[in-house]
Design a protein around this motif. Sequence first.
Motif, mmCIF file in Angstrom:
data_model
loop_
_atom_site.group_PDB
_atom_site.id
_atom_site.type_symbol
_atom_site.label_atom_id
_atom_site.label_comp_id
_atom_site.label_asym_id
_atom_site.label_seq_id
_atom_site.Cartn_x
_atom_site.Cartn_y
_atom_site.Cartn_z
ATOM 1 N N GLN A 49 0.781 -1.142 -0.225
ATOM 2 C CA GLN A 49 -0.200 -0.008 -0.042
ATOM 3 C C GLN A 49 0.637 1.265 -0.009
ATOM 4 O O GLN A 49 0.491 2.620 0.118
ATOM 5 C CB GLN A 49 -0.923 -0.509 0.870
ATOM 6 N N GLU A 50 2.218 0.692 0.193
ATOM 7 C CA GLU A 50 2.463 2.700 0.850
ATOM 8 C C GLU A 50 4.127 2.197 0.198
ATOM 9 O O GLU A 50 4.578 1.319 -0.362
ATOM 10 C CB GLU A 50 3.372 3.002 2.098
ATOM 11 N N THR A 81 1.265 15.315 -4.533
ATOM 12 C CA THR A 81 0.127 15.090 -3.286
ATOM 13 C C THR A 81 -0.953 15.443 -3.858
ATOM 14 O O THR A 81 -1.249 16.400 -4.090
ATOM 15 C CB THR A 81 1.106 14.638 -1.529
ATOM 16 N N ALA A 82 -2.150 14.674 -3.089
ATOM 17 C CA ALA A 82 -3.130 15.571 -2.964
ATOM 18 C C ALA A 82 -3.907 15.872 -1.554
ATOM 19 O O ALA A 82 -3.459 14.955 -0.699
ATOM 20 C CB ALA A 82 -4.891 14.228 -3.553
ATOM 21 N N LEU A 110 5.005 6.729 2.193
ATOM 22 C CA LEU A 110 4.221 7.609 0.846
ATOM 23 C C LEU A 110 3.432 7.373 0.762
ATOM 24 O O LEU A 110 2.969 5.319 0.748
ATOM 25 C CB LEU A 110 4.617 8.606 -0.084
ATOM 26 N N PRO A 111 1.770 7.382 0.138
ATOM 27 C CA PRO A 111 0.928 5.937 -0.414
ATOM 28 C C PRO A 111 1.636 5.366 -2.245
ATOM 29 O O PRO A 111 2.430 6.128 -2.940
ATOM 30 C CB PRO A 111 -0.588 6.721 -1.517
ATOM 31 N N ARG A 121 -0.692 14.742 6.895
ATOM 32 C CA ARG A 121 -1.796 14.791 6.071
ATOM 33 C C ARG A 121 -0.756 16.174 4.936
ATOM 34 O O ARG A 121 -0.456 17.477 5.262
ATOM 35 C CB ARG A 121 -3.075 14.498 6.693
ATOM 36 N N ASP A 167 -3.787 12.664 1.566
ATOM 37 C CA ASP A 167 -2.956 11.937 1.027
ATOM 38 C C ASP A 167 -2.319 11.748 2.608
ATOM 39 O O ASP A 167 -1.610 12.865 3.159
ATOM 40 C CB ASP A 167 -1.773 12.207 0.200
ATOM 41 N N SER A 211 0.618 5.135 -4.626
ATOM 42 C CA SER A 211 0.689 5.564 -6.376
ATOM 43 C C SER A 211 0.709 6.890 -6.804
ATOM 44 O O SER A 211 0.996 7.482 -7.733
ATOM 45 C CB SER A 211 -1.465 5.827 -5.799
ATOM 46 N N LEU A 212 1.839 6.743 -5.450
ATOM 47 C CA LEU A 212 2.889 8.287 -5.794
ATOM 48 C C LEU A 212 4.623 7.842 -6.661
ATOM 49 O O LEU A 212 5.228 8.459 -6.532
ATOM 50 C CB LEU A 212 2.805 8.925 -5.016
ATOM 51 N N VAL A 223 1.327 11.368 4.566
ATOM 52 C CA VAL A 223 2.897 11.823 4.594
ATOM 53 C C VAL A 223 3.433 11.568 5.826
ATOM 54 O O VAL A 223 3.183 12.208 6.437
ATOM 55 C CB VAL A 223 3.350 12.501 3.680
#
Length: 184
Positions: A87-88, A101-102, A160-161, A142, A105, A163-164, A107
């Motif tokens: 996941q990370e 980041t959005a 981090l997620p 966040r 997210d 997705s990055l 951090v």
Amino acid sequence: MAAGVPLAAVIGDFDSTPAEVLAQIPAGRRHRIDEQESTDFEKALTRIDTPLILGVGFTGARLDHQLAAFNTLAAHPHRSCILLGAQEIVLLAPPRITLPTAAGDVVSLMPLGPVQGRSVGLEWPIDGLNFAPGGRIGTSNRATGPVALEMAGPEMLLILPRSLVAPLVAQLLRPEHTPWPARA
């Protein structure tokens, strides 16, 4: 191998590699290093010549191996490396980085030694804070949007997620990216 990914090389002491797996790897791609003072991850990280390493299999199953991988990142700050988890992602925070980041997210910042930093775009800014193991950590901060970080030294893990990973890889491969110097 189980995922069907062709292996360019296998580096390590092979103490946990089944003989039937080694038999499938051509001898020229096996790089045995018999010493037991370092982990297989460290053996590989210190012998691969590439601008960025993606590490798979170093987060998850065994906590002692995961902690050893984090220690290796800190011991070799001049090597850009991202560890991929389910996941990370985890990496040693470089001197400067901008994250796409959005808002919302996660951090997380985990110090491996005393360190300070500066931030833009975090819900709880880190400017002026003293981070250290056994002291202040930055779990579950966040993003309020894109995040910019500057670290004073190579002692901070950045979590981090996953997705990055693609934009982070692109950023770390840019010619203007400057990693930490090698430790003396």
